[in-house]
Write a protein that holds these residues in place. Sequence first.
Motif, PDB file in Angstrom:
ATOM      1  N   LEU A  77       0.799  -1.221   0.000  1.00  0.00           N
ATOM      2  CA  LEU A  77       0.000   0.000   0.000  1.00  0.00           C
ATOM      3  C   LEU A  77       0.836   1.278   0.000  1.00  0.00           C
ATOM      4  CD1 LEU A  77      -2.778  -1.237   2.406  1.00  0.00           C
ATOM      5  CD2 LEU A  77      -2.776  -1.164  -0.073  1.00  0.00           C
ATOM      6  N   SER A  78       2.132   1.168  -0.218  1.00  0.00           N
ATOM      7  CA  SER A  78       2.934   2.377  -0.363  1.00  0.00           C
ATOM      8  C   SER A  78       3.767   2.278  -1.623  1.00  0.00           C
ATOM      9  CB  SER A  78       3.806   2.626   0.873  1.00  0.00           C
ATOM     10  OG  SER A  78       4.640   1.502   1.104  1.00  0.00           O
ATOM     11  N   PHE A  79       4.968   1.698  -1.538  1.00  0.00           N
ATOM     12  CA  PHE A  79       5.819   1.701  -2.732  1.00  0.00           C
ATOM     13  C   PHE A  79       5.620   0.468  -3.615  1.00  0.00           C
ATOM     14  CE2 PHE A  79       8.443  -1.294  -0.554  1.00  0.00           C
ATOM     15  CZ  PHE A  79       8.609  -0.824   0.747  1.00  0.00           C
ATOM     16  N   GLY A  80       4.668  -0.397  -3.235  1.00  0.00           N
ATOM     17  CA  GLY A  80       4.501  -1.642  -3.998  1.00  0.00           C
ATOM     18  C   GLY A  80       3.307  -1.618  -4.941  1.00  0.00           C
ATOM     19  N   THR A  81       2.345  -2.483  -4.638  1.00  0.00           N
ATOM     20  CA  THR A  81       1.219  -2.702  -5.546  1.00  0.00           C
ATOM     21  C   THR A  81       0.451  -1.441  -5.923  1.00  0.00           C
ATOM     22  OG1 THR A  81       1.033  -4.827  -4.453  1.00  0.00           O
ATOM     23  CG2 THR A  81      -0.724  -4.231  -5.964  1.00  0.00           C
ATOM     24  N   LEU A  82       0.254  -0.514  -4.983  1.00  0.00           N
ATOM     25  CA  LEU A  82      -0.500   0.698  -5.325  1.00  0.00           C
ATOM     26  C   LEU A  82       0.212   1.495  -6.410  1.00  0.00           C
ATOM     27  CD1 LEU A  82      -2.233   2.351  -2.252  1.00  0.00           C
ATOM     28  CD2 LEU A  82      -3.215   1.212  -4.211  1.00  0.00           C
ATOM     29  N   ASP A  83       1.545   1.436  -6.428  1.00  0.00           N
ATOM     30  CA  ASP A  83       2.274   2.127  -7.488  1.00  0.00           C
ATOM     31  C   ASP A  83       2.208   1.352  -8.802  1.00  0.00           C
ATOM     32  OD1 ASP A  83       5.066   4.077  -6.065  1.00  0.00           O
ATOM     33  OD2 ASP A  83       2.901   4.396  -6.135  1.00  0.00           O
ATOM     34  N   VAL A  84       2.029   0.044  -8.698  1.00  0.00           N
ATOM     35  CA  VAL A  84       1.829  -0.744  -9.920  1.00  0.00           C
ATOM     36  C   VAL A  84       0.472  -0.375 -10.516  1.00  0.00           C
ATOM     37  CG1 VAL A  84       1.421  -3.060 -10.832  1.00  0.00           C
ATOM     38  CG2 VAL A  84       3.274  -2.669  -9.218  1.00  0.00           C
ATOM     39  N   LEU A  85      -0.527  -0.213  -9.630  1.00  0.00           N
ATOM     40  CA  LEU A  85      -1.857   0.196 -10.091  1.00  0.00           C
ATOM     41  C   LEU A  85      -1.805   1.569 -10.747  1.00  0.00           C
ATOM     42  CD1 LEU A  85      -4.169  -0.994  -7.166  1.00  0.00           C
ATOM     43  CD2 LEU A  85      -4.117  -1.881  -9.484  1.00  0.00           C
ATOM     44  N   ALA A  86      -0.837   2.405 -10.310  1.00  0.00           N
ATOM     45  CA  ALA A  86      -0.676   3.735 -10.904  1.00  0.00           C
ATOM     46  C   ALA A  86       0.196   3.676 -12.150  1.00  0.00           C
ATOM     47  CB  ALA A  86      -0.064   4.686  -9.875  1.00  0.00           C
ATOM     48  N   GLN A  87       0.588   2.462 -12.529  1.00  0.00           N
ATOM     49  CA  GLN A  87       1.363   2.247 -13.758  1.00  0.00           C
ATOM     50  C   GLN A  87       2.723   2.936 -13.762  1.00  0.00           C
ATOM     51  OE1 GLN A  87       0.429   0.025 -15.865  1.00  0.00           O
ATOM     52  NE2 GLN A  87      -1.675  -0.271 -15.177  1.00  0.00           N
ATOM     53  N   TYR A  88       3.403   2.921 -12.641  1.00  0.00           N
ATOM     54  CA  TYR A  88       4.774   3.439 -12.624  1.00  0.00           C
ATOM     55  C   TYR A  88       5.754   2.412 -13.171  1.00  0.00           C
ATOM     56  CZ  TYR A  88       3.837   7.586  -9.700  1.00  0.00           C
ATOM     57  OH  TYR A  88       3.419   8.794  -9.218  1.00  0.00           O
ATOM     58  N   TYR A  89       5.365   1.140 -13.102  1.00  0.00           N
ATOM     59  CA  TYR A  89       6.284   0.071 -13.476  1.00  0.00           C
ATOM     60  C   TYR A  89       5.701  -0.778 -14.577  1.00  0.00           C
ATOM     61  CZ  TYR A  89       8.240   1.327  -8.972  1.00  0.00           C
ATOM     62  OH  TYR A  89       8.764   2.022  -7.922  1.00  0.00           O
ATOM     63  N   GLU A  90       6.583  -1.324 -15.416  1.00  0.00           N
ATOM     64  CA  GLU A  90       6.114  -2.243 -16.434  1.00  0.00           C
ATOM     65  C   GLU A  90       6.191  -3.642 -15.842  1.00  0.00           C
ATOM     66  OE1 GLU A  90       8.080  -1.818 -20.350  1.00  0.00           O
ATOM     67  OE2 GLU A  90       7.785  -4.000 -20.439  1.00  0.00           O
ATOM     68  N   VAL A  91       5.042  -4.296 -15.705  1.00  0.00           N
ATOM     69  CA  VAL A  91       5.042  -5.655 -15.156  1.00  0.00           C
ATOM     70  C   VAL A  91       4.531  -6.580 -16.243  1.00  0.00           C
ATOM     71  CG1 VAL A  91       4.183  -7.142 -13.319  1.00  0.00           C
ATOM     72  CG2 VAL A  91       4.528  -4.724 -12.876  1.00  0.00           C
ATOM     73  N   SER A  92       5.456  -7.196 -16.969  1.00  0.00           N
ATOM     74  CA  SER A  92       5.028  -7.998 -18.109  1.00  0.00           C
ATOM     75  C   SER A  92       5.133  -9.491 -17.850  1.00  0.00           C
ATOM     76  CB  SER A  92       5.857  -7.629 -19.336  1.00  0.00           C
ATOM     77  OG  SER A  92       7.220  -7.672 -18.971  1.00  0.00           O
ATOM     78  N   ASP A  93       5.805  -9.877 -16.769  1.00  0.00           N
ATOM     79  CA  ASP A  93       5.971 -11.295 -16.467  1.00  0.00           C
ATOM     80  C   ASP A  93       4.700 -11.818 -15.803  1.00  0.00           C
ATOM     81  OD1 ASP A  93       6.665 -13.796 -15.620  1.00  0.00           O
ATOM     82  OD2 ASP A  93       8.395 -13.164 -14.444  1.00  0.00           O
ATOM     83  N   VAL A  94       4.075 -12.813 -16.430  1.00  0.00           N
ATOM     84  CA  VAL A  94       2.800 -13.332 -15.929  1.00  0.00           C
ATOM     85  C   VAL A  94       2.935 -13.950 -14.526  1.00  0.00           C
ATOM     86  CG1 VAL A  94       2.346 -15.769 -16.441  1.00  0.00           C
ATOM     87  CG2 VAL A  94       0.844 -14.008 -17.366  1.00  0.00           C
TER      88      VAL A  94
END
Lengths: 509, 596
Positions: free
Chosen positions: A65-82
Motif C-alpha cells: 500500500l505504499s511503494f509496492g502494488t499501489l504504485d503498480v496500479l498507478a502504472q509506474y512500473y512495467e510488469v510484463s511477467d505473468v
Amino acid sequence: MKQILTFITIFSCFLLLTSCNDWLDVTPQGDAEAEELLSTTAGVNSAVAGLYYNLIQTNSHAGDLSFGTLDVLAQYYEVSDVNHQDYYFAQYDYNNIRVKSRINSWWKNYYLSVAQANQILSELDNNSGNIDTPELFEGELLALRAFIHLQVYQLFGPVVQNQADLEQKAIPYRYEFNELPTEFLTCEQVLTNAKNDLLKALELLENDPIRKGHKRLDNNESMLAYNNILANRVGRLNYFAVMGMLVRVEQLLLNQSETDGAFYWANRIVKETESGDQNIAFTTKEEVEGSGPGARDLLYSSEIIFSLHINNLYKVAGKKFSLPGYNGKQGLMLTVNSASFDNFVNYVYGREPDGAGTDYRLNYWFNQNSGSSNFPFQKYREPEDQNKIYKISYPEVAVLRLSEIYYAMCESKINVDNVKALEYLNEVRTKRGLPELDNSEADNVAIYLMRERRKEFMGDGRTFLINKRLFTNIEASSSLNIEASKAIFELPIPEDEFTYGPEEKSSNN
Amino acid sequence: MLPLLSNGDTNPLFDANLPFKDETISNNVIERFNFDWNINKALRLKASFYINYGDSNSSSYRSPFSSSYTLKQILDEGYGYLPVDKRGEMSKNDSKSLDVSSNVVLNYNKQIGNHTLFFGLGGELEYRKYDGYGFSVQGFPNDKFQDVAFAMQYKEGSKPYSSSSKSKSVGVFLNGNYIYNDKYFADLSIRYDGSSKFGADNKFAAFWSVGGGWNIHKENFFSNGFLEELKLRYNYGVTGNQEFSAHQAITTYAYRTDLLYDNTISATLKAYGNPNLKWQEQKSHNLGLDFVLKEGRIRTSLNYYQKRTTGMLADITVAPSLGFPSGTYKANLGEIENIGYEANINAVLIRNQEKDLEWGIGLQLAHNESKILKISDALKTINDANNAAKKVPGLVYEEGESLTTIKAVKSLGIDPATGEELFLKKDGQTITRIWDAEDKIIGGNSEPVLFGNISNNLYYKSWNLNMVFTYSLGGDIYNQTVVDKIENLNPNFNGDKRALTNRWKKPGDETSYKAINTSDKTFISTRFIQNQNILQLSNLSLSYQFDSKKLSKYRIDALRLSFYANDLFRLSNVEVERGTDYPFARSFGFGLNVRF
C-alpha cells in the motif's frame, strides 16, 4: 495414628482447593490480559504501537500500500511477467483469485487496527488515573481510527464525482470492538464520522510536543518513567498530521472552502509551522544534493509531517528495488528498465512546459547499477552518512508530506483564482529544481497539478488514490493512457463481508 | 568451479558431499514412585508420583560451499558466490522441560452380609513447564570447523528467540459403589477439577454421575442355558469441557518481538475475548445391555445413549470488518443433542485346545446423529442483524439441523456451451451462472451411517497375530483435493492430471470440471460432495513367545519378539490427497520383551 494420617490426607486435599485458584493463574509468556496491560503507561504505549505494527507489514504500508502494488496500479512500473505477484493488478483484473486474496488481506489488516483502537479506547475510559498523558493517547487513537477508515474508504469506496454520489453506500465505520456486525454507511456518513473523530483528536492533541519542538525530538525528561508517545512525534499521527487528514477528508467531501474546507486546514498547517520550530519545512538544495550518492536526502525528510517508521525498511525496500547490497526475488521486485527510464526522462519528469531535466527527483531517484541495464528506484536507499544526531534520512515511509498540503491549496483555488493556484504549485516546483511556471500557463494549472503529483508521489502510494478521487486518466507514458473507469478504481469489497454481515452485495461490487 | 549444471540448476551430488548437520539430542530422566499402604482391613492408601525432566539440544549446519549460496540460486543470474560473510550458517537451540504429576487415593472397602460398600477419595496434581531459546549465525570462511565461534556474525535479519510455557492442574474426586447380593449395583462419582488453561475467573468446575446395574442372570427366575450372563445398566452423568483458550474468554494482547515500532515493543490483540463464554456442559443418559453366550465365547455389549449438550462451543465466523484476528470467535452455540447406539461384539470363533489354536474377532458398530435443539439468544441476535437488510434470509446455523451438515450451492454441472458452472438458486427453479452464498442448501452430511472397528486376534501355538481395522460407511465429504488441484489450480505449482484432460476446452465438451482458461475461484457447490466409505488397517502386530522351558537354562523367565505396524493401508471410494497439511506416519517397529 492411622486416624490422624487419614485425617491429614483428607484435609490436605481440601487445603489444595482453597489456595488453588491463585496457583492456577498462569498467563503464557509474552501475553498480557487487556485490563492489566492497559493499566500502565508502558502497556498503553505497547498497545498503541500494536496498531502501527499492523500498518508496517509488507501487505500494508511496508510494501503493497505504499511503494509496492499501489504504485503498480498507478502504472509506474512495467510488469510484463505473468508470474510476477502484481501482474494481474497491472491488468486491473480484480477477479483473479490471488489478486482477490491480497486485496482481502488489505481490508482485513486495516480493520484489525481499528478493532484494537476501539478496544484500547474502551479501556482508557475506565482507567486514565494511572496513565501519563491520557489525552495524547486518546487523541492519537481517535485520529488513527479516522485515518484507517479513510484509507479503506479511498481504496474500496465508490467513485464520487459530485455531491449526489456521496449518498452511495461505502464501508462500515466501526466504533466498538464486539461481535455485532455493522451496516455499511454512505460516503457522506463515513467521511463525516472520520471528520468528527479528527476534530475531537485535534482538541485532545492541544499539548502535542510537536507544536513547540522538533518533530524528531525525544521529549521525555526521565528514562525511568519513559513514555514512548512523547518521542519522535513525526512517527505518529500528531497534531499537524490530524490537520492534514482533515484536508483529505474535506477534499473527499468536495469541500474546498477557505473558511472550513480543505484550504482552511492546509493553510493552518503552513501558518503554524512557519517558524520552523518543528522542522516541517521544504528541504533545501544542499540537503537534497548532499555530498554524494550515499549522502543525499532522497525522502525530503524535513517535509514529512507524518510517516510510518519501519525498522527493517532498507532491507524490505532493498529487496523490492534491487538496491545495493540486497538481492530480491524475480516475482516480487519492481524494476525500472531502460525503456521505463526513458519514459521517466522524456514523458513524466522532462515533458515541456512543466517538466525539465533539472528535476531533483529525476536526477537522484534513479541510478543505474554497473553491469545492469536497469535504473533501480533509489528513494528508499540506506544513506551512508549516519553520524549526525539528526540523520540525513530515516527508515520511514511518508504518509503525509508538506508538498501534498501545498498541492491541496493549489487545487482548492483552481477555477476560483488560477493565478493564486499556480503560485502554490510554483512554491513546490522551485524546491524540486524546476523553474516557475509563467502566469500565462495559469489556465492549465489543473493539468500541471496532476502531472506534478505523479512526479512527486512515486514510492508513496498516493498517486492511484488521487487519480481515483479526481476520476482522471492514468497517464503513464506517451503510449499508455488508462482511461478512468469505475472498474479500475473501485476495488472489490471482500465477499465475507456480505456472507457474514448485514449488507447485500450490490450490482457494482 | 561452481556446483551447478549447465542449465544453472544445482548439482545435488556436489551438495551431498559437503558436511551438513541437522541433529537433535534429547535426554530425559524419568522417575516414578509408587506408595501402597494397607492401613487396615478396610482402608488402603495409594499414592504415586511421577517426574520427567528433559533437555534437548539441536544444532544444524550448512556448508558455505553449498550451491544454495551461489548467486544463480539467489538472484537467478550472475556468476559466483555470495560474499563470505553471508555464506554458511549454523543454528543452535536449547530447551528444558519438566513434567510433575502426583496422585493420591484413599480406598475404603467393607462387606456386611449381602452388602458390599466401596468408597474412593482422591486428588491429583499436574505441573508442566517448558523453556527454550535459540539463535543463528552465518559467515563461515570454510567448512573445516562446524562451531558457532568460527562464524563471522549473527545471521543477518535474524534475532535470538525464546519460548516458554507453563500449565498447572489440580483435581479431587470421590467414587462410591454399592453392591447388594451380587445382583444389584449402584455407583456414584463426583469430580472437582481446576486447570490453568481454563479461561475464566473461576478456574474450577464440578462433574458427577450416578448409575445402576442389574445382573439379571443372578435372579432366581432366570434360567436359560443359552445366556450365561445378562446384565442391564443405566448411567446418568454430567460432564463438561472447556475447549477454549484463556484468550478466547478474556481479551488478551500478545507482545510482538519480531518487529518493534520505532523504539516501542508492540502488542496486538490475540482474539476477541467473549465475556459470555461458559463451560460446555453435557448431560448424558446411557442405557446398556451386556450378555455372554456359549461358555463365554461370545460377549456382546449394547449401548444406547442420549447426550444433551448445553452451551455447545463453536467457532463463529464474522465479517472481516469486525477486526477479529482469526476471523472467528468462540461462542456457546446453544443446545445440541447427540443420539446414538453402539454395539460391541467379541466372539471367539475357533477355540481348539489340542491344536493350540484360537481365533477371535471383535466388531464394533456405532451410529450417531446430532441435532441442534436451540440456538443461543446471542447468536439469534447476530443471525437477525445479518438478515435484516437482505431480501432472502440466510442463517448460518438453523435449529433442527444436524451439526455435521455440509452446506453448498446446488450445482447443475458444467455447461457444455461455455465451460461455466450452472447453479440452481434457492427457490429450486431459477438457473444461474452466478454463485451466491445465499443459495446454499444442505448438500450432505459428514456423519457416517455406521462406523467402528473390526479387530482380529489369532493365536496359534506361540504365535499371535492381531489386526485392527477401522471403517466408516456412508457420510459425505467435500472433496477439497479436486477443488484445489483441478479447478483452483495455480499453474506454477503441482496439479492433478485431470486439470489437463478433464477440464472444459471448447464448446460441446461435456466435462465435470470447468473451463481451463478461467482463473476465477471455485466456490462451494454440490458438485464436489461425495459419499464416502473407508476401510483402514490401523494396527497390525505379530509376536512370537519363546518356550520358557528352553529358556530356563539362560535364567530367562520369558522372551517375546514382536513386530508391529501402523496405518498399513487405507481403502476409500473417494480419492483425496492426504498428509499435505500434517503428514501421517506409516510406522513399523520391532520389540523385544525379556523377563529375568
